[in-house]
Motif scaffolding. Structure first.
Motif, PDB file in Angstrom:
ATOM      1  N   UNK A 142      47.413  24.489  42.237  1.00 30.60           N
ATOM      2  CA  UNK A 142      47.993  23.829  41.063  1.00 30.60           C
ATOM      3  C   UNK A 142      48.449  24.873  40.298  1.00 30.60           C
ATOM      4  N   UNK A 143      48.419  24.633  38.945  1.00 26.73           N
ATOM      5  CA  UNK A 143      48.962  25.451  38.039  1.00 26.73           C
ATOM      6  C   UNK A 143      48.297  26.957  38.074  1.00 26.73           C
ATOM      7  N   UNK A 144      48.881  27.916  37.097  1.00 27.71           N
ATOM      8  CA  UNK A 144      48.321  29.280  37.207  1.00 27.71           C
ATOM      9  C   UNK A 144      47.339  29.365  36.165  1.00 27.71           C
ATOM     10  N   UNK A 145      46.419  30.061  36.501  1.00 27.05           N
ATOM     11  CA  UNK A 145      45.285  30.665  35.313  1.00 27.05           C
ATOM     12  C   UNK A 145      45.142  31.932  35.517  1.00 27.05           C
ATOM     13  N   UNK A 146      44.701  32.494  34.243  1.00 26.61           N
ATOM     14  CA  UNK A 146      44.197  34.048  34.054  1.00 26.61           C
ATOM     15  C   UNK A 146      42.806  34.186  34.703  1.00 26.61           C
ATOM     16  N   UNK A 147      42.433  34.712  35.921  1.00 22.05           N
ATOM     17  CA  UNK A 147      41.251  34.911  36.387  1.00 22.05           C
ATOM     18  C   UNK A 147      41.212  35.998  37.349  1.00 22.05           C
ATOM     19  N   UNK A 148      40.339  36.993  37.147  1.00 22.87           N
ATOM     20  CA  UNK A 148      40.191  38.184  38.099  1.00 22.87           C
ATOM     21  C   UNK A 148      39.079  37.655  39.304  1.00 22.87           C
ATOM     22  N   UNK A 149      39.449  38.044  40.567  1.00 17.84           N
ATOM     23  CA  UNK A 149      38.307  37.980  41.459  1.00 17.84           C
ATOM     24  C   UNK A 149      37.832  39.407  41.872  1.00 17.84           C
ATOM     25  N   UNK A 150      36.601  39.819  41.539  1.00 20.97           N
ATOM     26  CA  UNK A 150      36.193  41.166  41.254  1.00 20.97           C
ATOM     27  C   UNK A 150      36.278  41.732  42.777  1.00 20.97           C
ATOM     28  N   UNK A 151      36.208  43.105  42.700  1.00 23.15           N
ATOM     29  CA  UNK A 151      36.138  43.947  43.976  1.00 23.15           C
ATOM     30  C   UNK A 151      34.606  44.185  44.246  1.00 23.15           C
ATOM     31  N   UNK A 152      34.302  44.405  45.496  1.00 29.15           N
ATOM     32  CA  UNK A 152      32.795  44.257  45.950  1.00 29.15           C
ATOM     33  C   UNK A 152      32.523  45.956  45.697  1.00 29.15           C
ATOM     34  N   UNK A 153      31.572  45.972  44.581  1.00 21.91           N
ATOM     35  CA  UNK A 153      30.961  47.271  43.919  1.00 21.91           C
ATOM     36  C   UNK A 153      30.077  47.860  44.963  1.00 21.91           C
ATOM     37  N   UNK A 154      29.519  47.115  45.891  1.00 30.13           N
ATOM     38  CA  UNK A 154      28.198  47.556  46.711  1.00 30.13           C
ATOM     39  C   UNK A 154      28.790  48.075  47.975  1.00 30.13           C
ATOM     40  N   UNK A 155      29.727  47.765  48.503  1.00 31.64           N
ATOM     41  CA  UNK A 155      30.304  48.075  50.095  1.00 31.64           C
ATOM     42  C   UNK A 155      29.840  46.972  50.962  1.00 31.64           C
ATOM     43  N   UNK A 156      30.748  47.011  51.994  1.00 25.80           N
ATOM     44  CA  UNK A 156      30.291  46.102  53.103  1.00 25.80           C
ATOM     45  C   UNK A 156      29.132  46.281  53.635  1.00 25.80           C
ATOM     46  N   UNK A 157      28.715  47.538  53.709  1.00 24.95           N
ATOM     47  CA  UNK A 157      27.305  47.802  54.483  1.00 24.95           C
ATOM     48  C   UNK A 157      26.020  47.367  53.576  1.00 24.95           C
ATOM     49  N   UNK A 158      26.262  46.836  52.470  1.00 22.23           N
ATOM     50  CA  UNK A 158      25.344  46.222  51.586  1.00 22.23           C
ATOM     51  C   UNK A 158      24.629  44.946  51.915  1.00 22.23           C
ATOM     52  N   UNK A 159      25.595  44.352  52.632  1.00 26.03           N
ATOM     53  CA  UNK A 159      25.200  42.930  53.189  1.00 26.03           C
ATOM     54  C   UNK A 159      24.412  42.534  54.380  1.00 26.03           C
ATOM     55  N   UNK A 160      23.484  41.757  54.484  1.00 31.79           N
ATOM     56  CA  UNK A 160      22.932  41.512  55.791  1.00 31.79           C
ATOM     57  C   UNK A 160      23.538  40.355  56.359  1.00 31.79           C
TER      58      UNK A 160
END
Length: 355
Positions: A232-250
């Protein structure tokens, strides 16, 4: 993949992770990873912002969409919908929504990596669905840093709002990216942080404090609820970068849920319930002087927009190309009252407000 509300072709060893449906909110729990490994997801009714290529602030939350167990209506659903499992959610055609994330109430909150797709197209990267996390480009959001997501990440700091449209008419992101109208709905998978990484965060937090002193489950069958989400329409919103790194996730532990979207007639035929009424228009809301929102976390970097979304046509643009008017009451707004939200203290809540 662990047990959840979606079905996997492969079965792994029994684990205790589960998804429960509580008060129209999906709760993901991973007790085998950590006693605090818990997060939740809800789908918020909201205003449809004007689709006029002008970026707008964040609209309010108008309450949760109702969610129901698909298995409760198995006599009324086609086999393909039942195979997917998960939950059922009503949306009016051209209605908007945003997805709200919550962590457990411990502090610090337990981090999660969550993938969101519509029609099995990732809302962050624009890539097709995979049962693992990808970092380049990032195809997930990180909790608790990301409190919500309102649409498709089309460029850095800008999204296109999630809008419900029927499959088969060419409007959905699934059809625009893949060329087919097959899946529809919303797909979610949650990955908890590794326990040892969280314990390290917890130890640092404790040191700072000292220094300061319902698990998801004979009338005629109804037509398949073939609804998907479109840009739909445009909206101001940031999708944040992963601050932990891929190895942090199980990634050995994950739970996945398929959310089937039904239009109002299908919802009534299956559940016997009336769907929520249409929300007010953006113009009506703004005319009443009610607030819009801006959320900014200056300490966290935003991801770039998805290259796959570069050539997306919004619902209004595609409708104009087709000689149709899919979005009624799509007038632009000239004035909005914006309330600034910041990630300090408890997580912010978006609501209409009265002042």
């Amino acid at each position: 993949m662990g047990k959840g509300t979606g079905n996997d072709d492969e079965r792994h060893e029994e684990r205790r992770e589960m998804i429960t449906l509580e008060s129209d909110r999906l709760h993901f729990r991973f007790p085998d990873v950590h006693e605090r490994a818990e997060c939740s997801v809800s789908f918020q009714r909201t205003l449809r912002i004007p689709d006029d290529d002008t970026p707008y602030p964040l609209p309010p939350g108008l309450g949760n969409f109702p969610l129901r167990h698909v298995d409760d209506y198995k006599s009324r659903l086609p086999a393909e919908r039942l195979r997917r499992g998960g939950v059922l959610m009503p949306m009016h055609q051209a209605e908007a929504m945003w997805i709200s994330f919550g962590s457990d109430f411990s502090h610090p909150a337990y981090p999660f990596a969550v993938k969101i797709a519509t029609g099995k197209v990732c809302a962050v990267s624009g890539e097709g669905w995979t049962n693992h996390l990808n970092r380049d480009p990032q195809d997930y959001v990180v909790l608790p840093e990301q409190p919500w997501i309102d649409g498709y990440c089309v460029e850095k700091g800008v999204i296109r709002q999630f809008i419900a449209m029927p499959l088969g008419e060419g409007y959905t992101v699934e059809e625009q990216i893949t060329g087919v109208a097959e899946h529809g709905g919303v797909q979610i998978v949650a990955y908890p942080m590794k326990a040892e990484r969280y314990e390290a965060i917890l130890a640092k937090h404790r040191a700072r404090r000292r220094s300061r002193a319902q698990v998801l489950h004979s009338p005629p069958r109804v037509q398949s609820p073939s609804m998907g989400l479109a840009p739909g329409g445009l909206m101001r919103q940031e999708i944040y970068d992963d601050p932990y790194g891929l190895d942090a996730w199980d990634q050995r532990h994950a739970s996945r849920c398929f959310v089937t979207i039904a239009n109002s007639a299908q919802w009534m035929a299956m559940t016997g319930e009336k769907p929520p009424t249409d929300p007010p228009t953006a113009k009506q809301y703004a005319s009443a002087g009610l607030p819009w929102f801006d959320y900014y976390d200056g300490d966290t970097e935003a991801v770039s927009g998805a290259e796959k979304f570069t050539d997306l046509s919004s619902v209004a643009d595609l409708g104009a190309q087709k000689g149709e008017t899919p979005l009624h009451e799509n007038e632009s707004l000239t004035e909005t009252r914006v309330v600034r939200l910041a990630p300090t203290g408890p997580r912010p809540v978006r609501e209409p407000g009265s002042s």
